[in-house]
Design a protein around this motif. Structure first.
Motif, PDB file in Angstrom:
ATOM      1  N   UNK A   1       0.856  -1.188   0.000  1.00  0.00           N
ATOM      2  CA  UNK A   1       0.000   0.000   0.000  1.00  0.00           C
ATOM      3  C   UNK A   1       0.890   1.235   0.000  1.00  0.00           C
ATOM      4  N   UNK A   2       0.816   2.013  -1.064  1.00  0.00           N
ATOM      5  CA  UNK A   2       1.668   3.197  -1.179  1.00  0.00           C
ATOM      6  C   UNK A   2       1.111   4.390  -0.405  1.00  0.00           C
ATOM      7  N   UNK A   3      -0.204   4.453  -0.256  1.00  0.00           N
ATOM      8  CA  UNK A   3      -0.857   5.562   0.450  1.00  0.00           C
ATOM      9  C   UNK A   3      -0.535   5.472   1.944  1.00  0.00           C
ATOM     10  N   UNK A   4       0.209   6.439   2.468  1.00  0.00           N
ATOM     11  CA  UNK A   4       0.643   6.392   3.864  1.00  0.00           C
ATOM     12  C   UNK A   4      -0.531   6.355   4.824  1.00  0.00           C
ATOM     13  N   UNK A   5      -1.552   7.168   4.575  1.00  0.00           N
ATOM     14  CA  UNK A   5      -2.702   7.203   5.478  1.00  0.00           C
ATOM     15  C   UNK A   5      -3.459   5.874   5.454  1.00  0.00           C
ATOM     16  N   UNK A   6      -3.647   5.307   4.246  1.00  0.00           N
ATOM     17  CA  UNK A   6      -4.333   4.030   4.134  1.00  0.00           C
ATOM     18  C   UNK A   6      -3.546   2.933   4.834  1.00  0.00           C
ATOM     19  N   UNK A   7      -2.218   2.960   4.651  1.00  0.00           N
ATOM     20  CA  UNK A   7      -1.381   1.938   5.275  1.00  0.00           C
ATOM     21  C   UNK A   7      -1.438   2.023   6.798  1.00  0.00           C
ATOM     22  N   UNK A   8      -1.402   3.234   7.340  1.00  0.00           N
ATOM     23  CA  UNK A   8      -1.463   3.400   8.795  1.00  0.00           C
ATOM     24  C   UNK A   8      -2.809   2.927   9.342  1.00  0.00           C
ATOM     25  N   UNK A   9      -3.888   3.212   8.619  1.00  0.00           N
ATOM     26  CA  UNK A   9      -5.205   2.746   9.059  1.00  0.00           C
ATOM     27  C   UNK A   9      -5.276   1.220   9.068  1.00  0.00           C
ATOM     28  N   UNK A  10      -4.731   0.612   8.031  1.00  0.00           N
ATOM     29  CA  UNK A  10      -4.732  -0.848   7.962  1.00  0.00           C
ATOM     30  C   UNK A  10      -3.913  -1.448   9.094  1.00  0.00           C
ATOM     31  N   UNK A  11      -2.734  -0.904   9.328  1.00  0.00           N
ATOM     32  CA  UNK A  11      -1.872  -1.434  10.398  1.00  0.00           C
ATOM     33  C   UNK A  11      -2.556  -1.307  11.758  1.00  0.00           C
ATOM     34  N   UNK A  12      -3.171  -0.153  12.001  1.00  0.00           N
ATOM     35  CA  UNK A  12      -3.809   0.074  13.290  1.00  0.00           C
ATOM     36  C   UNK A  12      -5.027  -0.833  13.471  1.00  0.00           C
ATOM     37  N   UNK A  13      -5.878  -0.894  12.447  1.00  0.00           N
ATOM     38  CA  UNK A  13      -7.105  -1.691  12.557  1.00  0.00           C
ATOM     39  C   UNK A  13      -6.801  -3.183  12.629  1.00  0.00           C
ATOM     40  N   UNK A  14      -5.959  -3.689  11.731  1.00  0.00           N
ATOM     41  CA  UNK A  14      -5.642  -5.117  11.741  1.00  0.00           C
ATOM     42  C   UNK A  14      -4.907  -5.499  13.018  1.00  0.00           C
ATOM     43  N   UNK A  15      -4.079  -4.584  13.513  1.00  0.00           N
ATOM     44  CA  UNK A  15      -3.409  -4.846  14.790  1.00  0.00           C
ATOM     45  C   UNK A  15      -4.389  -4.967  15.933  1.00  0.00           C
ATOM     46  N   UNK A  16      -5.444  -4.137  15.904  1.00  0.00           N
ATOM     47  CA  UNK A  16      -6.476  -4.208  16.943  1.00  0.00           C
ATOM     48  C   UNK A  16      -7.204  -5.544  16.917  1.00  0.00           C
ATOM     49  N   UNK A  17      -7.297  -6.143  15.720  1.00  0.00           N
ATOM     50  CA  UNK A  17      -7.977  -7.426  15.586  1.00  0.00           C
ATOM     51  C   UNK A  17      -7.025  -8.609  15.780  1.00  0.00           C
ATOM     52  N   UNK A  18      -5.799  -8.337  16.171  1.00  0.00           N
ATOM     53  CA  UNK A  18      -4.871  -9.413  16.496  1.00  0.00           C
ATOM     54  C   UNK A  18      -4.005  -9.887  15.353  1.00  0.00           C
ATOM     55  N   UNK A  19      -3.989  -9.167  14.219  1.00  0.00           N
ATOM     56  CA  UNK A  19      -3.144  -9.556  13.097  1.00  0.00           C
ATOM     57  C   UNK A  19      -1.777  -8.880  13.199  1.00  0.00           C
ATOM     58  N   UNK A  20      -0.776  -9.539  12.663  1.00  0.00           N
ATOM     59  CA  UNK A  20       0.545  -8.936  12.499  1.00  0.00           C
ATOM     60  C   UNK A  20       0.664  -8.468  11.053  1.00  0.00           C
ATOM     61  N   UNK A  21       1.204  -7.276  10.831  1.00  0.00           N
ATOM     62  CA  UNK A  21       1.312  -6.742   9.477  1.00  0.00           C
ATOM     63  C   UNK A  21       2.756  -6.417   9.131  1.00  0.00           C
ATOM     64  N   UNK A  22       3.088  -6.559   7.857  1.00  0.00           N
ATOM     65  CA  UNK A  22       4.386  -6.162   7.322  1.00  0.00           C
ATOM     66  C   UNK A  22       4.148  -5.429   6.009  1.00  0.00           C
ATOM     67  N   UNK A  23       4.929  -4.377   5.781  1.00  0.00           N
ATOM     68  CA  UNK A  23       4.765  -3.567   4.580  1.00  0.00           C
ATOM     69  C   UNK A  23       5.850  -3.891   3.557  1.00  0.00           C
TER      70      UNK A  23
END
Length: 542
Positions: free
Chosen positions: A134-156
């Motif tokens: 995800x190149x969009x910084x705002x979209x990427x931060x939202x995904x990391x924050x939301x998926x992290x809240x649901x217990x997922x680990x994310x890597x960019x």
């Protein structure tokens, strides 16, 4: 012995039993052939035995014999349908039947290697790893924050190659914005196959072309901006939990015990729970005790027909959703259609390969479970409905009383939910409800029971969980939920909180009916104390 070696040995043992039985079957066919002119009913018996052998011979490697039996069966059926018997036809049929023994001299066809229908699994404690392109910084931060809240680990990742070369990626999320992007045309996406991690696509445009490109690279989800992140997470969860309900249950009804044993072995080796039935008079008891998700049924059996038994099953409303798949050597399209119109759902022509049997049964069982879950659960959240979760409270309370084990019940309510609907719209409200249900389902155990009690209110039943442990778990979920960011049609992100009340069965003199009432009073206390908190029954929040 290795599992695959053990399976091969068991299949070989079944094939040997069939070979031993085959000589007796052919002797009986010869006997019937000799009495076609003299014994009433001999032609019908001959046809029925040829039909049975046509279905089973090919399955056990005698394809040539099976095909010949099918030809003779059709000739016998044509003579049965004729207004008058022809001595010439009967003589020809008898002679051809006597020649079936010669086909035993052919070496049985080599069996293709059994294929196991595997589904990737992850231990309950493992954290799912999501790769983000995800190149969009705002979209990427939202995904990391939301998926992290649901217990997922994310890597960019910066490009498709590094994403596909990464180890231990359970799913991929790719943003194809801006308009005109050719990202999905990269060769690494076009080389994806069935073993590749699930792919979800985000796009700035909602059009047919974008969705078509996503489908062509095997995407399982397509989301347009602004992205409904809880819905995206819900799609991930549904993908990961295809077999969450345990092994599929399959009932095989066939009077050919060797054949049904082979089918059972093939299906059970693929992780399914299989039971067999050779005496149809035990059908009702077996259906009640085993509760199958798919029924495989022979079309022709002594004294009973498959469609008759299927209609007996359909008389019970509880079994209307159970798929019935006929297994038969019948190739007449009209008879197949007649059987399906009466009560069946599908038709498999014997012989059938192991892989085809697995694929057919798996697809039917999976769809049946999805339909059953959809009917029994709340359509928005996938959780149990009001009456069902109340029943679970009673069941678990009785078990806790009997086993003297702890049990905690929680009532959960989204704070100021009406203002969410009023300010951001009902679609945003639905997104909030769905997000909380997904978060509860992810953070709680599989043995816990979750239900949508009504509107924005939920009930969680936690067997074997003390009040203190339940408080800690729900408070951590409360904090994670407050960090989830929601999108609105106005483009302005917002957050929500929830309050919860918990009650336990460990107090002296507790009873079933008091659990929900005490949890509801504790929830009221949490609301009155300022919201966004968890309160225990009978304990002041101050």
């Amino acid at each position: 012995m290795h599992e695959s070696e053990q399976l091969v040995a068991q299949l070989a043992a079944l094939e040997e039993r069939f070979r031993q039985r085959l000589h007796d079957e052919l002797d009986e066919l010869n006997h019937l052939a000799d009495h076609l002119h003299r014994t009433p009913g001999a032609l019908q018996d001959l046809r029925d035995r040829l039909h049975k052998l046509a279905g089973s011979a090919g399955t056990f490697g005698y394809a040539v014999l099976g095909e010949r039996c099918r030809e003779l069966e059709q000739r016998a059926q044509a003579e049965l349908d004729a207004p008058h018997r022809s001595s010439a036809v009967l003589n020809s049929l008898a002679e051809a039947t006597h020649h079936l023994n010669q086909l035993l001299e052919h070496t049985p066809d080599a069996r293709t290697e059994h294929q196991r229908l595997d589904t990737p699994t992850t231990d309950e404690g493992d954290q799912r790893h999501i790769g983000l392109l995800v190149a969009d910084d705002q979209m990427r931060e939202q995904l990391e924050r939301t998926l992290g809240s649901f217990g997922y680990q994310t890597s960019c990742f910066d490009n498709p190659t590094t994403l596909h070369q990464a180890d231990h990626i359970d799913a991929m999320i790719v943003d194809t914005s801006p308009p005109g992007s050719t990202l999905l045309q990269d060769p690494v996406f076009r080389q994806r196959d069935a073993q590749s991690p699930p792919l979800l696509v985000i796009s700035s445009q909602d059009n047919f072309t974008g969705r078509l490109h996503a489908v062509r690279v095997g995407a399982i989800g397509f989301f347009t901006k602004p992205v409904d992140l809880p819905m995206l997470e819900s799609r991930l969860e549904r993908c990961f939990n295809t077999l969450q309900g345990g092994p599929f249950r399959v009932l095989i009804i066939d009077d050919d015990t060797e054949l049904s044993a082979r089918y059972a072995l093939v299906l059970s080796s693929a992780g399914m729970m299989v039971d067999t039935l050779s005496d149809p008079q035990q059908l009702l008891d077996k259906m009640t005790a085993f509760s199958p998700e798919v029924v495989l049924m022979d079309l022709s059996m002594p004294q009973y027909s498959g469609p008759e038994l299927a209609q007996v099953i359909r008389l019970n409303d509880d079994w209307l959703r159970v798929p019935i798949v006929y297994l038969s050597a019948e190739v007449n399209a009209e008879r197949q259609m007649s059987a399906l119109l009466k009560a069946g759902d599908d038709f498999i022509t014997k012989p059938i390969s192991d892989s085809a049997l697995l694929t057919t049964v798996y697809a039917r069982a999976q769809r049946a479970r999805m339909v059953s879950e959809a009917l029994a659960r709340d359509s928005l959240t996938g959780l149990l409905k009001h009456a069902d979760i109340k029943e679970q409270v009673e069941i678990e309370a009785e078990r806790a009383l009997r086993t003297r084990s702890p049990l905690t019940v929680a009532m959960i309510d989204i704070d100021r939910f009406k203002s969410v609907n009023d300010r951001y719209g009902h679609a945003s409200g639905d997104s909030v409800i769905r997000a909380l249900s997904n978060l509860l389902r992810q953070r709680l155990r599989k043995i816990d029971r979750l239900g949508r009690y009504g509107g924005e209110e939920f009930v969680a039943v936690l067997p074997g969980c003390s009040e203190d442990d339940a408080f800690s778990i729900l408070d951590s979920i409360r904090q994670a939920f407050s960090a989830v960011q929601f999108s609105s049609t106005q483009g302005k992100p917002f957050n929500c909180t929830f309050s919860a009340g918990i009650s336990s069965c460990m107090a002296p003199g507790w009873n079933n009916s008091a659990l929900l009432e005490d949890a509801d009073r504790a929830l009221y206390q949490a609301k009155e104390s300022g919201r966004d908190r968890v309160c225990k029954a009978g304990v002041s929040s101050n």
